[in-house]
Motif scaffolding. Structure first.
Motif, PDB file in Angstrom:
ATOM      1  N   MET A 128      43.212  12.750 -48.560  1.00  0.00           N
ATOM      2  CA  MET A 128      42.108  12.874 -47.615  1.00  0.00           C
ATOM      3  C   MET A 128      40.973  13.629 -48.308  1.00  0.00           C
ATOM      4  O   MET A 128      41.109  14.814 -48.631  1.00  0.00           O
ATOM      5  CB  MET A 128      42.558  13.602 -46.347  1.00  0.00           C
ATOM      6  CG  MET A 128      43.758  12.946 -45.677  1.00  0.00           C
ATOM      7  SD  MET A 128      44.303  13.775 -44.176  1.00  0.00           S
ATOM      8  CE  MET A 128      43.138  13.083 -43.010  1.00  0.00           C
ATOM      9  N   ASP A 129      39.881  12.923 -48.556  1.00  0.00           N
ATOM     10  CA  ASP A 129      38.720  13.496 -49.208  1.00  0.00           C
ATOM     11  C   ASP A 129      37.683  13.790 -48.123  1.00  0.00           C
ATOM     12  O   ASP A 129      36.929  12.901 -47.715  1.00  0.00           O
ATOM     13  CB  ASP A 129      38.162  12.522 -50.247  1.00  0.00           C
ATOM     14  CG  ASP A 129      37.009  13.105 -51.060  1.00  0.00           C
ATOM     15  OD1 ASP A 129      36.394  14.089 -50.593  1.00  0.00           O
ATOM     16  OD2 ASP A 129      36.714  12.573 -52.140  1.00  0.00           O
ATOM     17  N   HIS A 130      37.666  15.034 -47.661  1.00  0.00           N
ATOM     18  CA  HIS A 130      36.795  15.386 -46.540  1.00  0.00           C
ATOM     19  C   HIS A 130      35.319  15.354 -46.944  1.00  0.00           C
ATOM     20  O   HIS A 130      34.446  15.037 -46.132  1.00  0.00           O
ATOM     21  CB  HIS A 130      37.166  16.775 -46.015  1.00  0.00           C
ATOM     22  CG  HIS A 130      36.441  17.162 -44.766  1.00  0.00           C
ATOM     23  ND1 HIS A 130      36.282  16.305 -43.699  1.00  0.00           N
ATOM     24  CD2 HIS A 130      35.818  18.319 -44.404  1.00  0.00           C
ATOM     25  CE1 HIS A 130      35.607  16.912 -42.733  1.00  0.00           C
ATOM     26  NE2 HIS A 130      35.298  18.129 -43.142  1.00  0.00           N
ATOM     27  N   GLU A 131      35.021  15.674 -48.199  1.00  0.00           N
ATOM     28  CA  GLU A 131      33.629  15.692 -48.653  1.00  0.00           C
ATOM     29  C   GLU A 131      33.015  14.302 -48.573  1.00  0.00           C
ATOM     30  O   GLU A 131      31.847  14.133 -48.207  1.00  0.00           O
ATOM     31  CB  GLU A 131      33.548  16.227 -50.081  1.00  0.00           C
ATOM     32  CG  GLU A 131      32.122  16.355 -50.598  1.00  0.00           C
ATOM     33  CD  GLU A 131      32.059  16.897 -52.027  1.00  0.00           C
ATOM     34  OE1 GLU A 131      30.954  16.881 -52.597  1.00  0.00           O
ATOM     35  OE2 GLU A 131      33.107  17.308 -52.553  1.00  0.00           O
ATOM     36  N   GLN A 132      33.801  13.274 -48.930  1.00  0.00           N
ATOM     37  CA  GLN A 132      33.287  11.907 -48.904  1.00  0.00           C
ATOM     38  C   GLN A 132      33.717  11.147 -47.656  1.00  0.00           C
ATOM     39  O   GLN A 132      33.409   9.971 -47.503  1.00  0.00           O
ATOM     40  CB  GLN A 132      33.748  11.154 -50.157  1.00  0.00           C
ATOM     41  CG  GLN A 132      33.307  11.806 -51.461  1.00  0.00           C
ATOM     42  CD  GLN A 132      33.533  10.898 -52.648  1.00  0.00           C
ATOM     43  OE1 GLN A 132      32.761   9.985 -52.883  1.00  0.00           O
ATOM     44  NE2 GLN A 132      34.582  11.160 -53.414  1.00  0.00           N
ATOM     45  N   ALA A 303      27.599   8.006 -44.422  1.00  0.00           N
ATOM     46  CA  ALA A 303      28.313   9.279 -44.347  1.00  0.00           C
ATOM     47  C   ALA A 303      27.480  10.411 -44.913  1.00  0.00           C
ATOM     48  O   ALA A 303      27.612  11.557 -44.534  1.00  0.00           O
ATOM     49  CB  ALA A 303      29.630   9.172 -45.103  1.00  0.00           C
ATOM     50  N   SER A 304      26.591  10.107 -45.850  1.00  0.00           N
ATOM     51  CA  SER A 304      25.801  11.138 -46.497  1.00  0.00           C
ATOM     52  C   SER A 304      24.520  11.478 -45.753  1.00  0.00           C
ATOM     53  O   SER A 304      23.798  12.372 -46.125  1.00  0.00           O
ATOM     54  CB  SER A 304      25.442  10.705 -47.927  1.00  0.00           C
ATOM     55  OG  SER A 304      24.737   9.478 -47.889  1.00  0.00           O
ATOM     56  N   ALA A 305      24.209  10.720 -44.683  1.00  0.00           N
ATOM     57  CA  ALA A 305      22.963  10.947 -43.966  1.00  0.00           C
ATOM     58  C   ALA A 305      23.046  12.210 -43.134  1.00  0.00           C
ATOM     59  O   ALA A 305      24.026  12.429 -42.435  1.00  0.00           O
ATOM     60  CB  ALA A 305      22.654   9.757 -43.054  1.00  0.00           C
ATOM     61  N   PRO A 306      22.045  13.078 -43.165  1.00  0.00           N
ATOM     62  CA  PRO A 306      22.058  14.282 -42.347  1.00  0.00           C
ATOM     63  C   PRO A 306      21.895  13.936 -40.881  1.00  0.00           C
ATOM     64  O   PRO A 306      21.359  12.889 -40.532  1.00  0.00           O
ATOM     65  CB  PRO A 306      20.852  15.073 -42.865  1.00  0.00           C
ATOM     66  CG  PRO A 306      19.928  14.037 -43.427  1.00  0.00           C
ATOM     67  CD  PRO A 306      20.819  12.964 -43.983  1.00  0.00           C
ATOM     68  N   ALA A 307      22.374  14.834 -40.023  1.00  0.00           N
ATOM     69  CA  ALA A 307      22.264  14.608 -38.585  1.00  0.00           C
ATOM     70  C   ALA A 307      20.799  14.477 -38.219  1.00  0.00           C
ATOM     71  O   ALA A 307      19.946  15.248 -38.661  1.00  0.00           O
ATOM     72  CB  ALA A 307      22.898  15.777 -37.838  1.00  0.00           C
ATOM     73  N   GLY A 308      20.512  13.475 -37.388  1.00  0.00           N
ATOM     74  CA  GLY A 308      19.138  13.273 -36.955  1.00  0.00           C
ATOM     75  C   GLY A 308      18.258  12.718 -38.047  1.00  0.00           C
ATOM     76  O   GLY A 308      17.038  12.849 -38.009  1.00  0.00           O
ATOM     77  N   GLY A 309      18.874  12.093 -39.055  1.00  0.00           N
ATOM     78  CA  GLY A 309      18.132  11.575 -40.192  1.00  0.00           C
ATOM     79  C   GLY A 309      17.323  10.348 -39.835  1.00  0.00           C
ATOM     80  O   GLY A 309      17.235   9.936 -38.692  1.00  0.00           O
ATOM     81  N   ALA A 322      29.385  11.105 -52.191  1.00  0.00           N
ATOM     82  CA  ALA A 322      29.346  12.277 -53.062  1.00  0.00           C
ATOM     83  C   ALA A 322      30.373  12.131 -54.154  1.00  0.00           C
ATOM     84  O   ALA A 322      31.399  11.485 -53.993  1.00  0.00           O
ATOM     85  CB  ALA A 322      29.643  13.534 -52.247  1.00  0.00           C
ATOM     86  N   THR A 323      30.108  12.738 -55.318  1.00  0.00           N
ATOM     87  CA  THR A 323      31.079  12.695 -56.398  1.00  0.00           C
ATOM     88  C   THR A 323      32.145  13.738 -56.162  1.00  0.00           C
ATOM     89  O   THR A 323      32.027  14.587 -55.299  1.00  0.00           O
ATOM     90  CB  THR A 323      30.404  12.968 -57.750  1.00  0.00           C
ATOM     91  OG1 THR A 323      29.711  14.204 -57.660  1.00  0.00           O
ATOM     92  CG2 THR A 323      29.433  11.868 -58.096  1.00  0.00           C
ATOM     93  N   ALA A 324      33.204  13.675 -56.962  1.00  0.00           N
ATOM     94  CA  ALA A 324      34.321  14.592 -56.788  1.00  0.00           C
ATOM     95  C   ALA A 324      33.886  16.007 -57.102  1.00  0.00           C
ATOM     96  O   ALA A 324      32.870  16.250 -57.751  1.00  0.00           O
ATOM     97  CB  ALA A 324      35.462  14.184 -57.719  1.00  0.00           C
TER      98      ALA A 324
END
Length: 330
Positions: A128-132, A303-309, A322-324
């Protein structure tokens, strides 16, 4: 550690804490099959320690291990034992058992034979990669992956993983790569592929240990045969076979990955996890980018978009995974 890679999107759900997930999985801990039990599944300690933790966190990555034990008795053996009982009943009573009784006798025969059956044990690594926001399974088949996903969702309510889809299908991309003689990016075509015809003949052409940058392969693709498997190499570090369903099979880490690592660390769980997730954590987003980015569900943001983007155009969406973790050793 990961011989197969099946990628799922975790979505916007928040992962429970390590302690909460540990408690949730504890109720589904793996227990070996009983004498007359055909199947047992559950979670086991990734480090292999008896009564060890079921959730491990290494370099920010969560690692789980799912176990499956199954027993089976050959059908002809079951039938033979049941037939012996049927013959005994006929000889002693003069009547022949009906269909329902025959089925029951076969079930009884199977239960009686199960304690003598050999068991088959297999496991599936879960990352489980929470960052990505990714869930990666080391599953060799969709049915096995479905079993793991079902068990995970039942144990940890709120998780809703879904299959990861890309803008361009792996099959159409592989066809283009074979026609061009190259894959692009940091990926190189290796010497193995399988092509299948979509026509009535269902013809199959396989190449193994054979250069694929030849006219013959290009002609097969031009004639409508579509690649279902293609061996690739990423940066001379990871070799794998990409399938039409976006599964990475036969994943292998090449010698360059181990440069600078000591032999003492090769069997170390933490080092293995950091190496595997570090390499695959970079390979997966690069492969997704090569396939045009993630195919988003209608109305979903990357997934990388900020809230309200800003506004997302689904038709041309591109996922920037995101990379590792930079601290992970490679």
């Amino acid at each position: 550690m990961f011989k197969n890679v099946m990628v799922y999107r975790l979505g916007a759900e928040t992962l429970p804490t390590l302690e909460a997930m540990e408690e949730a999985l504890h109720g589904a801990r793996f227990v070996e099959c009983g004498a007359s039990q055909e199947l047992s599944v559950g979670w086991t300690a990734p480090r292999g320690e008896a009564h060890g933790a079921l959730v491990e966190s290494v370099a920010g990555q969560r690692i789980l291990k799912f176990m499956v034990e199954s027993k089976s008795v050959p059908s002809n053996v079951v039938r033979r034992k049941a037939d012996e009982e049927i013959a005994r009943i006929e000889a002693s009573t003069g009547r022949k058992p009906g269909k329902k009784e025959t089925r029951d006798l076969r079930e009884d025969a199977k239960r009686a034979l199960l304690p003598q059956a050999f068991s088959k044990v297999s496991s599936v690594w879960v990352w489980m990669d929470h960052e990505q926001d990714l869930l990666i399974l080391d599953a060799g088949s969709q049915s096995r992956a479905d079993t793991v996903i079902t068990a995970l969702v039942e144990a940890v309510p709120g998780l809703a993983p879904r299959l990861f889809n890309t803008q361009q299908t792996p099959q159409s991309a592989m066809a283009q790569w074979l026609s061009a003689g190259e894959a692009g990016g940091a990926f190189q075509i290796e010497q193995e592929c399988e092509l299948k015809s979509s026509g009535e003949d269902r013809a199959v052409v396989k190449y193994a240990r054979h250069t694929l940058d030849i006219d013959e392969v290009k002609q097969h693709v031009a004639q409508g045969k579509l690649p279902t498997k293609l061996a690739l190499n990423w940066q001379g570090r990871v070799a794998f076979t990409l399938t039409e369903s976006m599964t990475l099979k036969k994943v292998g880490f090449l010698e360059t990955v181990f440069e600078g690592t000591s032999k003492e660390k090769e069997d170390n769980f933490d080092a293995d996890v950091a190496l595997s997730t570090g390499e695959l954590g970079q390979l997966i987003p690069e492969l997704v980018e090569l396939l045009g980015g993630e195919l988003l569900e209608f109305g979903a943001a990357p997934a990388s978009a900020p809230a309200g983007g800003g506004t997302v155009t689904t038709g041309a969406a591109h996922v920037a995974l995101a990379t590792a973790d930079d601290s992970a050793p490679f």
